[in-house]
Design an enzyme around this catalytic site. Structure first.
Site, PDB file in Angstrom:
ATOM      1  CB  SER A  90      -0.846  -0.006   1.279  1.00  0.00           C
ATOM      2  OG  SER A  90      -1.436   1.254   1.508  1.00  0.00           O
TER       3      SER A  90
ATOM      4  CE1 TYR B 182      -4.605  -1.916   5.069  1.00  0.00           C
ATOM      5  CE2 TYR B 182      -3.276   0.032   4.638  1.00  0.00           C
ATOM      6  CZ  TYR B 182      -4.023  -1.033   4.167  1.00  0.00           C
ATOM      7  OH  TYR B 182      -4.160  -1.230   2.818  1.00  0.00           O
TER       8      TYR B 182
END
Ligand code: NAD
Length: 260
Positions: free
Chosen positions: A142, A155
């Site tokens: 990401s 995350y």
């Protein structure tokens, strides 16, 4: 390009993983799809991939928080197809909360699914790739593998961890024709992103359009979501011979987000 090869794609019952699984099948690979969801809907996707692309596709319900189930998934794939040539570590979840209110079990779950599962899949699949002298490991990381956003501690920590894991394994297998890379998308329009909208609308008292433009795409200069097909196309390129010198990289597909 991937005829007679096998790809295992974790978290491929939905979103980016499903698009990658279909793109690999289109290139001729046999596929192991994995993830949760309605059994009927998963079977429809599985049989649809076989019918549309003329390959074999099996479903593994392995839970990416369970190391035993993960190694069994890889062993079953090797038994069924003879090898795992392409491993796509894609399963992931999100939870948004200030760190001092972050539920401990959510932290543990995110680290397990978004980071540790990739350790377990790689550990299980690498010996087979080394035996064949070819392999591709593609981690869906990401932009959050490179930069942070508030309220996403688990995350961001997990995705930064994936960046480190990607580089380390790439170095370990650099001379064995196995490449290891991470794709780092910005916001991609998938159920994971869609699910964040109602809470953000409530928390910020905004309309759906405002959340999309001013929150989700606030840091994405193109003001456009990345598409699942664009991410899948990058994964296919990484499997090609042209990409054989690309290893240990974080490939940003974020509309300029991390250029800022
Ligand atoms: P999604 O929610 O559409 O798909 C997630 C997949 O993971 C599903 O198949 C789900 O069943 C599976 N999964 C969840 N928990 C699991 C578990 N315990 N065991 C096995 N499978 C499990 O999400 P997505 O947006 O397609 O995300 C896929 C990956 O891409 C994730 O790693 C995510 O962090 C990453 N990513 C997404 C975006 C985005 O904007 N959507 C951006 C950057 C990175």
């Amino acid at each position: 390009m991937l005829a007679n090869k096998t790809a295992v794609v974790t978290g491929s019952t939905s979103g980016i993983g499903l698009a990658i699984a279909k793109a690999m099948a289109r290139e001729g690979a046999n596929i192991v799809i994995n993830g949760f969801g309605d059994a009927g809907a998963i079977e429809k996707e599985r049989s649809g991939i076989e019918r549309e692309f003329g390959v074999k596709c099996v479903y593994s319900g392995a839970d990416m928080t369970k190391p035993d189930e993960i190694s069994a998934m890889i062993a079953d794939a090797e038994k069924e197809f003879g090898a795992v040539d392409v491993l796509v570590n894609n399963a992931g979840i999100q939870h948004v909360s200030p760190i001092d209110e972050f539920p401990v079990e959510k932290w543990d779950q995110i680290i397990a699914i978004n980071l540790s599962s990739s350790f377990h899949t790689i550990r299980a699949a690498l010996p087979g790739m080394k035996r064949k002298g070819w392999g591709r490991i593609i981690n869906t990381a990401s932009a959050h593998a490179l930069v942070a956003s508030p309220f996403k501690s688990a995350y961001v920590a997990a995705k930064h961890g994936i960046a480190g894991l990607t580089k380390t394994v790439a170095l370990e297998v650099a001379q064995q024709k196995i490449t290891v890379n991470a794709i780092c998308p910005g916001y991609v329009w998938t159920p994971l992103v869609e699910a964040q909208i109602p809470d953000t609308m409530k928390a910020r008292n905004m309309t759906e359009e405002q959340v999309k433009r001013d929150v989700l795409l606030a840091a994405q200069p193109t003001k456009e979501f990345v598409t699942v097909d664009q991410v899948a196309a990058m994964a296919i390129f990484l499997c090609s011979n042209a990409a054989s010198s690309i290893t240990g990289t974080m490939l940003q597909m974020d509309g300029g987000w991390t250029a800022q």
